[in-house]
Motif scaffolding. Structure first.
Motif, PDB file in Angstrom:
ATOM      1  N   LEU A 306       0.828  -1.207   0.000  1.00  0.00           N
ATOM      2  CA  LEU A 306       0.000   0.000   0.000  1.00  0.00           C
ATOM      3  C   LEU A 306       0.865   1.260   0.000  1.00  0.00           C
ATOM      4  O   LEU A 306       0.562   2.234  -0.695  1.00  0.00           O
ATOM      5  N   SER A 307       1.954   1.223   0.785  1.00  0.00           N
ATOM      6  CA  SER A 307       2.867   2.370   0.825  1.00  0.00           C
ATOM      7  C   SER A 307       3.463   2.639  -0.559  1.00  0.00           C
ATOM      8  O   SER A 307       3.580   3.784  -0.993  1.00  0.00           O
ATOM      9  N   ARG A 308       3.843   1.533  -1.264  1.00  0.00           N
ATOM     10  CA  ARG A 308       4.424   1.681  -2.597  1.00  0.00           C
ATOM     11  C   ARG A 308       3.392   2.251  -3.578  1.00  0.00           C
ATOM     12  O   ARG A 308       3.700   3.122  -4.387  1.00  0.00           O
ATOM     13  N   ALA A 309       2.144   1.752  -3.476  1.00  0.00           N
ATOM     14  CA  ALA A 309       1.093   2.251  -4.369  1.00  0.00           C
ATOM     15  C   ALA A 309       0.813   3.732  -4.115  1.00  0.00           C
ATOM     16  O   ALA A 309       0.627   4.521  -5.053  1.00  0.00           O
ATOM     17  N   LEU A 310       0.786   4.108  -2.820  1.00  0.00           N
ATOM     18  CA  LEU A 310       0.560   5.519  -2.495  1.00  0.00           C
ATOM     19  C   LEU A 310       1.703   6.395  -3.000  1.00  0.00           C
ATOM     20  O   LEU A 310       1.494   7.524  -3.445  1.00  0.00           O
ATOM     21  N   SER A 311       2.924   5.882  -2.922  1.00  0.00           N
ATOM     22  CA  SER A 311       4.075   6.637  -3.431  1.00  0.00           C
ATOM     23  C   SER A 311       3.946   6.883  -4.937  1.00  0.00           C
ATOM     24  O   SER A 311       4.208   7.985  -5.433  1.00  0.00           O
ATOM     25  N   HIS A 312       3.517   5.822  -5.664  1.00  0.00           N
ATOM     26  CA  HIS A 312       3.309   5.980  -7.115  1.00  0.00           C
ATOM     27  C   HIS A 312       2.149   6.940  -7.398  1.00  0.00           C
ATOM     28  O   HIS A 312       2.196   7.706  -8.372  1.00  0.00           O
ATOM     29  N   LEU A 313       1.114   6.876  -6.528  1.00  0.00           N
ATOM     30  CA  LEU A 313      -0.013   7.786  -6.719  1.00  0.00           C
ATOM     31  C   LEU A 313       0.417   9.239  -6.498  1.00  0.00           C
ATOM     32  O   LEU A 313      -0.033  10.153  -7.209  1.00  0.00           O
ATOM     33  N   SER A 314       1.310   9.443  -5.531  1.00  0.00           N
ATOM     34  CA  SER A 314       1.843  10.794  -5.303  1.00  0.00           C
ATOM     35  C   SER A 314       2.600  11.297  -6.533  1.00  0.00           C
ATOM     36  O   SER A 314       2.443  12.442  -6.955  1.00  0.00           O
ATOM     37  N   ASP A 315       3.417  10.409  -7.113  1.00  0.00           N
ATOM     38  CA  ASP A 315       4.142  10.781  -8.338  1.00  0.00           C
ATOM     39  C   ASP A 315       3.163  11.087  -9.473  1.00  0.00           C
ATOM     40  O   ASP A 315       3.379  12.003 -10.276  1.00  0.00           O
ATOM     41  N   LEU A 316       2.071  10.284  -9.521  1.00  0.00           N
ATOM     42  CA  LEU A 316       1.066  10.502 -10.561  1.00  0.00           C
ATOM     43  C   LEU A 316       0.441  11.890 -10.432  1.00  0.00           C
ATOM     44  O   LEU A 316       0.281  12.612 -11.422  1.00  0.00           O
ATOM     45  N   TYR A 317       0.104  12.299  -9.195  1.00  0.00           N
ATOM     46  CA  TYR A 317      -0.502  13.610  -9.000  1.00  0.00           C
ATOM     47  C   TYR A 317       0.481  14.739  -9.306  1.00  0.00           C
ATOM     48  O   TYR A 317       0.077  15.832  -9.722  1.00  0.00           O
ATOM     49  N   ASP A 318       1.771  14.499  -9.106  1.00  0.00           N
ATOM     50  CA  ASP A 318       2.776  15.490  -9.523  1.00  0.00           C
ATOM     51  C   ASP A 318       2.713  15.702 -11.033  1.00  0.00           C
ATOM     52  O   ASP A 318       2.786  16.831 -11.528  1.00  0.00           O
ATOM     53  N   LYS A 319       2.598  14.592 -11.772  1.00  0.00           N
ATOM     54  CA  LYS A 319       2.504  14.693 -13.231  1.00  0.00           C
ATOM     55  C   LYS A 319       1.197  15.372 -13.649  1.00  0.00           C
ATOM     56  O   LYS A 319       1.162  16.179 -14.577  1.00  0.00           O
ATOM     57  N   ILE A 320       0.113  15.000 -12.940  1.00  0.00           N
ATOM     58  CA  ILE A 320      -1.185  15.608 -13.240  1.00  0.00           C
ATOM     59  C   ILE A 320      -1.139  17.119 -12.987  1.00  0.00           C
ATOM     60  O   ILE A 320      -1.735  17.905 -13.737  1.00  0.00           O
ATOM     61  N   GLU A 321      -0.411  17.524 -11.940  1.00  0.00           N
ATOM     62  CA  GLU A 321      -0.273  18.954 -11.644  1.00  0.00           C
ATOM     63  C   GLU A 321       0.301  19.702 -12.842  1.00  0.00           C
ATOM     64  O   GLU A 321      -0.245  20.730 -13.283  1.00  0.00           O
ATOM     65  N   HIS A 322       1.405  19.187 -13.395  1.00  0.00           N
ATOM     66  CA  HIS A 322       2.027  19.843 -14.554  1.00  0.00           C
ATOM     67  C   HIS A 322       1.105  19.806 -15.771  1.00  0.00           C
ATOM     68  O   HIS A 322       1.071  20.750 -16.569  1.00  0.00           O
ATOM     69  N   LEU A 323       0.347  18.709 -15.903  1.00  0.00           N
ATOM     70  CA  LEU A 323      -0.582  18.601 -17.025  1.00  0.00           C
ATOM     71  C   LEU A 323      -1.692  19.645 -16.917  1.00  0.00           C
ATOM     72  O   LEU A 323      -2.091  20.258 -17.914  1.00  0.00           O
ATOM     73  N   ARG A 324      -2.184  19.881 -15.690  1.00  0.00           N
ATOM     74  CA  ARG A 324      -3.215  20.897 -15.485  1.00  0.00           C
ATOM     75  C   ARG A 324      -2.689  22.295 -15.820  1.00  0.00           C
ATOM     76  O   ARG A 324      -3.411  23.127 -16.360  1.00  0.00           O
ATOM     77  N   VAL A 325      -1.431  22.554 -15.473  1.00  0.00           N
ATOM     78  CA  VAL A 325      -0.829  23.848 -15.809  1.00  0.00           C
ATOM     79  C   VAL A 325      -0.773  24.012 -17.326  1.00  0.00           C
ATOM     80  O   VAL A 325      -1.084  25.083 -17.865  1.00  0.00           O
ATOM     81  N   GLU A 326      -0.386  22.944 -18.035  1.00  0.00           N
ATOM     82  CA  GLU A 326      -0.338  23.004 -19.505  1.00  0.00           C
ATOM     83  C   GLU A 326      -1.728  23.238 -20.081  1.00  0.00           C
ATOM     84  O   GLU A 326      -1.900  24.004 -21.037  1.00  0.00           O
ATOM     85  N   GLN A 327      -2.730  22.581 -19.503  1.00  0.00           N
ATOM     86  CA  GLN A 327      -4.107  22.786 -19.968  1.00  0.00           C
ATOM     87  C   GLN A 327      -4.560  24.229 -19.730  1.00  0.00           C
ATOM     88  O   GLN A 327      -5.216  24.836 -20.584  1.00  0.00           O
ATOM     89  N   SER A 328      -4.198  24.771 -18.559  1.00  0.00           N
ATOM     90  CA  SER A 328      -4.544  26.160 -18.252  1.00  0.00           C
ATOM     91  C   SER A 328      -3.868  27.113 -19.238  1.00  0.00           C
ATOM     92  O   SER A 328      -4.482  28.071 -19.717  1.00  0.00           O
ATOM     93  N   ASN A 329      -2.601  26.842 -19.559  1.00  0.00           N
ATOM     94  CA  ASN A 329      -1.886  27.682 -20.527  1.00  0.00           C
ATOM     95  C   ASN A 329      -2.524  27.596 -21.906  1.00  0.00           C
ATOM     96  O   ASN A 329      -2.596  28.600 -22.628  1.00  0.00           O
ATOM     97  N   THR A 330      -3.006  26.401 -22.267  1.00  0.00           N
ATOM     98  CA  THR A 330      -3.692  26.250 -23.559  1.00  0.00           C
ATOM     99  C   THR A 330      -4.974  27.068 -23.572  1.00  0.00           C
ATOM    100  O   THR A 330      -5.278  27.757 -24.550  1.00  0.00           O
ATOM    101  N   ASP A 331      -5.733  26.997 -22.474  1.00  0.00           N
ATOM    102  CA  ASP A 331      -6.960  27.799 -22.381  1.00  0.00           C
ATOM    103  C   ASP A 331      -6.656  29.279 -22.545  1.00  0.00           C
ATOM    104  O   ASP A 331      -7.401  30.002 -23.209  1.00  0.00           O
ATOM    105  N   PHE A 332      -5.568  29.724 -21.919  1.00  0.00           N
ATOM    106  CA  PHE A 332      -5.278  31.157 -21.904  1.00  0.00           C
ATOM    107  C   PHE A 332      -4.565  31.619 -23.165  1.00  0.00           C
ATOM    108  O   PHE A 332      -5.033  32.521 -23.857  1.00  0.00           O
ATOM    109  N   TYR A 333      -3.416  31.003 -23.474  1.00  0.00           N
ATOM    110  CA  TYR A 333      -2.580  31.524 -24.561  1.00  0.00           C
ATOM    111  C   TYR A 333      -3.121  31.177 -25.941  1.00  0.00           C
ATOM    112  O   TYR A 333      -2.963  31.955 -26.885  1.00  0.00           O
ATOM    113  N   VAL A 334      -3.750  30.020 -26.091  1.00  0.00           N
ATOM    114  CA  VAL A 334      -4.231  29.619 -27.416  1.00  0.00           C
ATOM    115  C   VAL A 334      -5.603  30.236 -27.719  1.00  0.00           C
ATOM    116  O   VAL A 334      -5.813  30.790 -28.788  1.00  0.00           O
ATOM    117  N   LEU A 335      -6.530  30.135 -26.747  1.00  0.00           N
ATOM    118  CA  LEU A 335      -7.895  30.567 -27.029  1.00  0.00           C
ATOM    119  C   LEU A 335      -8.209  31.962 -26.495  1.00  0.00           C
ATOM    120  O   LEU A 335      -8.653  32.838 -27.241  1.00  0.00           O
TER     121      LEU A 335
END
Length: 465
Positions: A306-335
């Motif tokens: 469970l600890s290992r799975a939670l650690s991977h989930l934490s890494d996943l949310y780090d990646k999701i964080e950067h993805l959300r920033v990219e999506q926000s930039n697309t909303d703003f700079y592109v459209l």
């Protein structure tokens, strides 16, 4: 609108009866052989007809002129790179490197670059507005001056002549400069695509002159000239509100209503897109917080799988964080930025509508003065005053000439505005289609990447026992 109704570059019929010292076509139109298969910009691209480089500034800006029809592709491509902060403190400024590629023989070279500061762009916009706005030309808007953003940038710790695109300076400053750089690039490319503005001497000098341009002090927001411009704008706004012309042309009546409706819709859409970009950025912050909390839980949980799975989930949310920033930039700079750009263009269109109203006011004033002179002549004839009759007759001739000139100017500006709007409609549809496609493609990539992230985590979740 049919494909044949509007050519990319339209034709100008020049009438310089009011300008004895001006001659737009001092030289005949010359043909230049160009070959489109060549990479880059060289001496030979496609066959185009252009006006000789000896055109004078004032003639191009003559209010009674139409466009020169030339069938050609976009022959000027402008890119802006390397924004640099020069100097320190409140005397500092940001300079932008402008790279131009062209196959137009009116330029001295086919590829060249210059450094320009933000006030130079505002100065160019001011010059073009003074020359062309009264003739009905839609002048693309330059980015607005931001006193707050500029002051913060001036007081930032970025070293002199250091590129702002680097890692130095805060992210806020980098975003401010990047937004301005992109807006300036759009401004220059809109000028480059215009059949009349692209051959303007001031525009050519701006793109290719190696010498530093005279500082455009009149564009300073805090100067006396800036305050006068503000007062003039207030007066113009009051005039627009208080005077409504009784429109006799159904085409203009329909287009004015359409432009106002489009502006209202774009303002609502712009607000919604800004809110969406803000929500996505807030979501990225929450993803960051979730990642930190999950990491803490992982470190505290004694169950290894469970600890290992939670650690991977934490890494996943780090990646999701950067993805959300990219999506926000697309909303703003592109459209969102594209929508803001078109709101600025609509403001420019409303400016030419107002210029037409002013020309109409001049025409009506001349008509009123002519009627007064005719009444004066009739009174003088009744009173048998020969000297008054002669004076009134001369004044009638003078005002009849003014009425004719004003009428001609009104017909001309109406004709030019119609061509400008037809051209703008074609460009708007093509650009909006490109922007929406790019926006959808970017978000599809983001969604696909998000799915891959979660698919990659699924085996870790199933491994918990």
């Amino acid at each position: 609108m049919s494909e044949d109704s509007v050519a990319p570059f339209s034709t100008v019929d020049i009438n310089n009866e009011n300008r004895d010292d001006e001659d737009l076509f001092a030289s005949a139109v010359q043909e230049v052989s160009l070959d489109p298969e060549v990479n880059g910009v060289r001496d030979s691209l496609e066959k185009i007809s252009i006006v000789d480089a000896s055109v004078t500034t004032a003639s191009i800006a003559s209010p009674i002129m139409e466009e020169i029809v030339t069938e050609r592709a976009n022959n000027i491509i402008v890119t802006i790179t390397e924004p640099q902060k020069i100097g320190e403190g409140m005397s500092s400024y940001v300079a932008y490197r402008i790279l131009t590629k062209t196959n137009m023989p009116i330029f001295n070279k086919h590829e060249f670059g210059v450094l320009r500061r933000f006030s130079d762009f505002l100065g160019l916009h001011e010059k073009l507005s003074e020359k062309y706005l009264r003739s009905g030309r839609i002048i693309p808007p330059a980015p607005e001056k931001s006193i707050v953003g500029t002051t913060k940038l001036k007081m930032s710790s970025t070293s002199s002549t250091e590129s702002i695109n680097g890692n130095s300076g805060s992210n806020v400053h980098t975003q401010f400069v990047e937004r301005r750089r992109a807006a300036l690039e759009r401004f220059l490319n809109r000028l480059a695509q215009h059949p009349v503005l692209c051959i303007d001497p001031d525009f050519r000098e701006f793109l290719e002159s190696d010498t530093e341009l005279p500082k455009a002090t009149s564009t300073s927001a805090l100067s006396g000239a800036g305050m006068m411009r503000l007062l003039n704008k207030v007066g113009e706004t009051v005039n627009k509100i208080t005077y409504r012309m009784d429109e006799s042309d159904p085409w203009f009546e329909e287009r004015i209503a359409r432009v106002e409706s489009l502006e209202a819709g774009l303002r609502r859409l712009c607000g919604a897109c800004e809110a969406l970009a803000s929500e996505r950025r807030e979501l990225s912050v929450r993803s960051h917080e979730a990642a930190r909390c999950i990491a803490a839980a992982s470190a505290a949980d004694p169950h290894a799988p469970l600890s290992r799975a939670l650690s991977h989930l934490s890494d996943l949310y780090d990646k999701i964080e950067h993805l959300r920033v990219e999506q926000s930039n697309t909303d703003f700079y592109v459209l969102t930025e594209h929508i803001k750009d078109y709101l600025g263009l609509i403001a420019s269109i409303k400016d030419v509508f107002h210029e037409r109203v002013k020309v109409f006011q001049n025409w009506q004033h001349a008509e009123m003065q002519l009627n007064k002179r005719r009444e004066n002549k009739a009174k003088a004839e009744i009173a048998n005053r020969p000297e008054k009759i002669e004076l009134a007759s001369n004044e009638i001739i003078e005002w009849e000439s003014k009425v004719e000139r004003c009428h001609t100017e009104f017909d001309t500006i109406s004709r030019v505005i119609k061509k400008e709007l037809e051209r703008w409609e074609e460009i708007r549809v093509a650009e909006l289609r490109t922007t929406i496609l790019r926006y959808l493609e970017e978000h599809m990539k983001h969604q696909a990447q998000s799915i891959r992230y979660w698919d990659g985590f699924l085996p870790e979740a199933r491994a918990i026992k």
